[in-house]
Scaffold this motif. Sequence first.
Motif, PDB file in Angstrom:
ATOM      1  N   MET A 102       0.822  -1.208   0.000  1.00 31.21           N
ATOM      2  CA  MET A 102       0.000   0.000   0.000  1.00 31.21           C
ATOM      3  C   MET A 102       0.859   1.263   0.000  1.00 31.21           C
ATOM      4  N   GLU A 103       1.935   1.252   0.792  1.00 28.63           N
ATOM      5  CA  GLU A 103       2.812   2.420   0.865  1.00 28.63           C
ATOM      6  C   GLU A 103       3.492   2.681  -0.476  1.00 28.63           C
ATOM      7  N   GLN A 104       3.927   1.580  -1.165  1.00 28.12           N
ATOM      8  CA  GLN A 104       4.558   1.755  -2.473  1.00 28.12           C
ATOM      9  C   GLN A 104       3.566   2.283  -3.501  1.00 28.12           C
ATOM     10  N   LEU A 105       2.307   1.835  -3.420  1.00 32.57           N
ATOM     11  CA  LEU A 105       1.279   2.331  -4.327  1.00 32.57           C
ATOM     12  C   LEU A 105       1.047   3.821  -4.102  1.00 32.57           C
ATOM     13  N   LYS A 106       0.984   4.223  -2.834  1.00 29.36           N
ATOM     14  CA  LYS A 106       0.828   5.639  -2.519  1.00 29.36           C
ATOM     15  C   LYS A 106       2.021   6.429  -3.036  1.00 29.36           C
ATOM     16  N   GLY A 107       3.211   5.856  -2.865  1.00 27.62           N
ATOM     17  CA  GLY A 107       4.415   6.528  -3.341  1.00 27.62           C
ATOM     18  C   GLY A 107       4.389   6.738  -4.838  1.00 27.62           C
ATOM     19  N   LYS A 108       3.933   5.719  -5.585  1.00 26.47           N
ATOM     20  CA  LYS A 108       3.866   5.833  -7.045  1.00 26.47           C
ATOM     21  C   LYS A 108       2.853   6.888  -7.481  1.00 26.47           C
ATOM     22  N   LEU A 109       1.719   6.958  -6.775  1.00 29.17           N
ATOM     23  CA  LEU A 109       0.724   7.975  -7.090  1.00 29.17           C
ATOM     24  C   LEU A 109       1.263   9.377  -6.816  1.00 29.17           C
ATOM     25  N   TYR A 110       2.005   9.516  -5.719  1.00 36.85           N
ATOM     26  CA  TYR A 110       2.620  10.805  -5.402  1.00 36.85           C
ATOM     27  C   TYR A 110       3.614  11.210  -6.492  1.00 36.85           C
ATOM     28  N   LEU A 111       4.451  10.245  -6.918  1.00 39.59           N
ATOM     29  CA  LEU A 111       5.462  10.539  -7.940  1.00 39.59           C
ATOM     30  C   LEU A 111       4.816  10.869  -9.279  1.00 39.59           C
ATOM     31  N   MET A 112       3.770  10.136  -9.645  1.00 43.32           N
ATOM     32  CA  MET A 112       3.076  10.420 -10.899  1.00 43.32           C
ATOM     33  C   MET A 112       2.506  11.837 -10.887  1.00 43.32           C
ATOM     34  N   SER A 113       1.907  12.221  -9.766  1.00 43.35           N
ATOM     35  CA  SER A 113       1.341  13.577  -9.649  1.00 43.35           C
ATOM     36  C   SER A 113       2.443  14.628  -9.691  1.00 43.35           C
ATOM     37  N   ALA A 114       3.565  14.353  -9.026  1.00 41.94           N
ATOM     38  CA  ALA A 114       4.666  15.312  -8.984  1.00 41.94           C
ATOM     39  C   ALA A 114       5.215  15.584 -10.376  1.00 41.94           C
ATOM     40  N   PHE A 115       5.446  14.525 -11.149  1.00 44.55           N
ATOM     41  CA  PHE A 115       6.046  14.705 -12.476  1.00 44.55           C
ATOM     42  C   PHE A 115       5.046  15.261 -13.481  1.00 44.55           C
ATOM     43  N   ALA A 116       3.755  14.953 -13.311  1.00 45.32           N
ATOM     44  CA  ALA A 116       2.749  15.546 -14.196  1.00 45.32           C
ATOM     45  C   ALA A 116       2.704  17.058 -13.994  1.00 45.32           C
ATOM     46  N   LEU A 117       2.744  17.496 -12.743  1.00 46.43           N
ATOM     47  CA  LEU A 117       2.766  18.935 -12.458  1.00 46.43           C
ATOM     48  C   LEU A 117       4.075  19.563 -12.935  1.00 46.43           C
ATOM     49  N   ALA A 118       5.191  18.847 -12.725  1.00 47.41           N
ATOM     50  CA  ALA A 118       6.489  19.374 -13.159  1.00 47.41           C
ATOM     51  C   ALA A 118       6.524  19.551 -14.675  1.00 47.41           C
ATOM     52  N   GLY A 119       5.804  18.695 -15.393  1.00 52.47           N
ATOM     53  CA  GLY A 119       5.772  18.807 -16.849  1.00 52.47           C
ATOM     54  C   GLY A 119       5.136  20.093 -17.336  1.00 52.47           C
ATOM     55  N   THR A 120       4.275  20.687 -16.509  1.00 51.95           N
ATOM     56  CA  THR A 120       3.650  21.952 -16.895  1.00 51.95           C
ATOM     57  C   THR A 120       4.591  23.139 -16.706  1.00 51.95           C
ATOM     58  N   SER A 121       5.758  22.916 -16.098  1.00 50.30           N
ATOM     59  CA  SER A 121       6.689  24.019 -15.848  1.00 50.30           C
ATOM     60  C   SER A 121       7.178  24.643 -17.147  1.00 50.30           C
ATOM     61  N   VAL A 122       7.396  23.803 -18.164  1.00 44.98           N
ATOM     62  CA  VAL A 122       7.868  24.311 -19.458  1.00 44.98           C
ATOM     63  C   VAL A 122       6.826  25.231 -20.080  1.00 44.98           C
ATOM     64  N   ILE A 123       5.545  24.858 -19.953  1.00 48.53           N
ATOM     65  CA  ILE A 123       4.464  25.665 -20.528  1.00 48.53           C
ATOM     66  C   ILE A 123       4.310  26.972 -19.757  1.00 48.53           C
ATOM     67  N   ALA A 124       4.279  26.887 -18.435  1.00 52.39           N
ATOM     68  CA  ALA A 124       4.138  28.099 -17.613  1.00 52.39           C
ATOM     69  C   ALA A 124       5.300  29.053 -17.860  1.00 52.39           C
ATOM     70  N   ALA A 125       6.512  28.485 -17.974  1.00 45.33           N
ATOM     71  CA  ALA A 125       7.688  29.329 -18.193  1.00 45.33           C
ATOM     72  C   ALA A 125       7.632  30.029 -19.540  1.00 45.33           C
ATOM     73  N   ARG A 126       7.037  29.374 -20.546  1.00 43.72           N
ATOM     74  CA  ARG A 126       6.963  29.971 -21.879  1.00 43.72           C
ATOM     75  C   ARG A 126       6.163  31.280 -21.873  1.00 43.72           C
ATOM     76  N   PHE A 127       5.143  31.366 -20.994  1.00 43.57           N
ATOM     77  CA  PHE A 127       4.304  32.564 -20.955  1.00 43.57           C
ATOM     78  C   PHE A 127       5.034  33.770 -20.347  1.00 43.57           C
ATOM     79  N   VAL A 128       6.067  33.523 -19.546  1.00 44.87           N
ATOM     80  CA  VAL A 128       6.758  34.639 -18.889  1.00 44.87           C
ATOM     81  C   VAL A 128       8.183  34.833 -19.383  1.00 44.87           C
ATOM     82  N   THR A 129       8.733  33.834 -20.075  1.00 42.65           N
ATOM     83  CA  THR A 129      10.078  33.979 -20.629  1.00 42.65           C
ATOM     84  C   THR A 129      10.076  35.076 -21.689  1.00 42.65           C
ATOM     85  N   GLY A 130      10.997  35.986 -21.581  1.00 41.66           N
ATOM     86  CA  GLY A 130      11.036  37.131 -22.488  1.00 41.66           C
ATOM     87  C   GLY A 130      10.420  38.369 -21.873  1.00 41.66           C
TER      88      GLY A 130
END
Length: 317
Positions: A1-29
Amino acid sequence: MEQLKGKLYLMSAFALAGTSVIAARFVTGHLGTFTITATSLLLASLALLPLCRRNLRKAIPLMSVRDWVTLLLQALCGIFLFRMFLLQGLLHTSSGEAGVLTGATPAATTLFAWLLLKEPLSTKSLFGILSTIAGILLLQGILVPGNALTMNHLIGNILVLCAAVSESLFNILSRISSLRIITDRSNPLNPIVQTMLVSAIALLLCLIPSLFEHPVWSLMSLGIIEWLALVWYGIFVTALAFMFWYAGIKRCTAYTAAAFSGMMPLTSLVLSVLLLGEHIGWHQWSGGLLVMLGMLLIGGCQTNMQPTKLLDLSASK
């Protein structure tokens, strides 16, 4: 159960991190590199402080010098250097390619684990690294006949790869810290407290260089879209994503984290097409698939490795 929770946390973390490139594009420049980072970190800290104020007062007196050095290195690699390289790279390359190139993180993490921690490098991991390298070369256009290689584009992609290497160092540092806590049988920091401290340290690192970018005038000239991007960068990409990351890495191995890091380039690539209307050519899609295949090979062959085995490996060094 703990490993499953860990995987869900990691999946959420990297999905949010993937939006960093998009958010940065709006303010870069519109804003300087360090102004973007400092502002987003300030917003993240303001959001986190009410949530962890009581735990923060209890945790700080109990922290050793080694704890502070660990947090400093995590802030330096995971936020300061990562965002500096990424934001500078976005000035010279597309968001789609930048997002895919962050998929080099698992390959770099595996190499660091092999070189620094002396962990064994399996044949599957080696093929994963080679697949990642081939994907990066295809993305850059080096393997495409008749494709003209522009220096400006090359510099941008190299900077994004430097960001991926910085993220890999952060992954290794985070896992070593988690294993040390298990070895010493000490109480781990609350993920919210840890995120707050790392964000605050990174904010201090960014303050002085941001002063040379005329931050007040630049921020006053922003529109509503740019401010919304900054808020997203601070609250979701920084605060929430790092909370999920610290909660997940305490329950999973570094190789499991590498497997789930595929969410980051995938999210960036898809959102670049849907939100920014970027055109992705066949060689970019092919390169992206090779990078993601590399991540699956690297993560898949090690996700069954137990944390205790990794603990034994690191404790023996």
